[in-house]
Design an enzyme around this catalytic site. Structure first.
Site, PDB file in Angstrom:
ATOM      1  N   LYS A 182      50.289  29.332  27.739  1.00  0.00           N
ATOM      2  CA  LYS A 182      50.003  29.242  28.923  1.00  0.00           C
ATOM      3  C   LYS A 182      51.001  27.791  29.194  1.00  0.00           C
ATOM      4  O   LYS A 182      49.448  26.643  29.011  1.00  0.00           O
ATOM      5  CB  LYS A 182      49.601  29.683  29.813  1.00  0.00           C
ATOM      6  CG  LYS A 182      49.458  30.097  31.733  1.00  0.00           C
ATOM      7  CD  LYS A 182      48.273  31.367  31.938  1.00  0.00           C
ATOM      8  CE  LYS A 182      48.776  30.948  33.898  1.00  0.00           C
ATOM      9  NZ  LYS A 182      47.231  31.574  34.183  1.00  0.00           N
TER      10      LYS A 182
HETATM   11  C1  E4P Z   1      48.069  32.584  36.683  1.00  0.00           C
HETATM   12  O1  E4P Z   1      48.439  33.166  36.026  1.00  0.00           O
HETATM   13  C2  E4P Z   1      46.588  31.991  37.939  1.00  0.00           C
HETATM   14  O2  E4P Z   1      45.698  32.212  36.825  1.00  0.00           O
HETATM   15  C3  E4P Z   1      46.130  32.581  38.772  1.00  0.00           C
HETATM   16  O3  E4P Z   1      46.930  34.173  38.902  1.00  0.00           O
HETATM   17  C4  E4P Z   1      45.739  31.870  40.148  1.00  0.00           C
HETATM   18  O4  E4P Z   1      45.398  32.709  41.024  1.00  0.00           O
HETATM   19  P1  E4P Z   1      44.323  31.445  42.418  1.00  0.00           P
HETATM   20  O5  E4P Z   1      45.654  30.948  43.722  1.00  0.00           O
HETATM   21  O6  E4P Z   1      43.964  32.927  43.332  1.00  0.00           O
HETATM   22  O7  E4P Z   1      43.423  30.461  41.036  1.00  0.00           O
END
Ligand code: E4P
Length: 218
Positions: free
Chosen positions: A87
């Site tokens: 990522k």
């Molecule tokens: C995506 O890969 C992120 O880990 C995640 O969806 C972020 O979500 P949040 O806005 O609830 O932190």
């Protein structure tokens, strides 16, 4: 459509796995910290543990902000397990790293996407996934779903193979609307996924069926 679980919590991943409802996991440094996973070696080991209990892609995020560091981290993460997807944040150095990692056959998930232009460049660099964050857009008064529609539309026009992960999902309504929009994946907290099963008429109906059964089978 696929469901990924957006967590680093092993119990939740096991629970969802036992229900047979998840196709992968996404993590980020905040989710790792929430589970108290600290120290490089522990973090790497935790990713391997996640891979052992889920049958599908597991996104592991780099923390470098220079492409060289991202590539180094990405190669190490990818070597941990074949299910690992690296990522990478959608910054110029990240796009460079995605291009390089893709050429080396390492799959990437481009994260922190808040507009369609970012998604387009990530796809052009070869990202396997892009992760637009819909909840965080809603939080600042913008329409997160609108972004999903826009990216789906653009990717369709050009036949881009990059899969769209609707991320930062807050509730079951988000999930259903992402399905309607044509997102390939929704990455969600466990309660948003299991919330899809909730309906008061289901609970009331089941209670009545069981009560009627008990009446005649004392
Ligand atoms: C995506 O890969 C992120 O880990 C995640 O969806 C972020 O979500 P949040 O806005 O609830 O932190």
């Amino acid at each position: 459509m696929k469901f990924f679980l957006d967590t680093a919590n092993l119990d939740q991943i096991k629970t969802a796995g036992e229900m047979g409802i998840i196709d992968g996991v996404t993590t980020n440094p905040s989710l790792m910290a929430k589970e108290g996973i600290t120290g490089n070696e522990n973090i790497l080991e935790h990713y391997v543990n996640i891979c052992r209990i889920v049958d599908g892609d597991v996104s592991a995020e780099v923390i470098s902000t220079e492409s060289e560091g991202m590539v180094e981290e990405g190669e190490k993460l990818a070597s941990l397990h074949e299910q690992i997807v690296v990522k990478v944040p959608v910054i110029p150095e990240g796009i460079k790293a995605i291009k390089y990692l893709t050429k080396k056959g390492i799959r990437t998930n481009c994260t922190l996407i808040f507009n369609a232009g970012q998604a387009l460049l990530a796809a052009k660099a070869g990202a396997a996934y892009v992760s637009p964050f819909i909840g965080r857009l809603d939080d600042i008064g913008q329409d997160g779903m609108e972004l999903i529609h826009q990216i789906v539309h653009i990717f369709d026009i050009y036949g881009l193979e990059t899969e769209i992960i609707a991320a930062s999902i807050r509730n079951t309504n988000h999930i259903l609307r992402c399905m309607e929009a044509g997102a390939h994946v929704a990455t969600c907290p466990l309660d948003a996924i299991t919330g899809l099963l909730n309906h008061p008429l289901t609970s009331a109906g089941l209670e009545k069926f069981l009560a009627d059964h008990r009446k005649l089978n004392k």
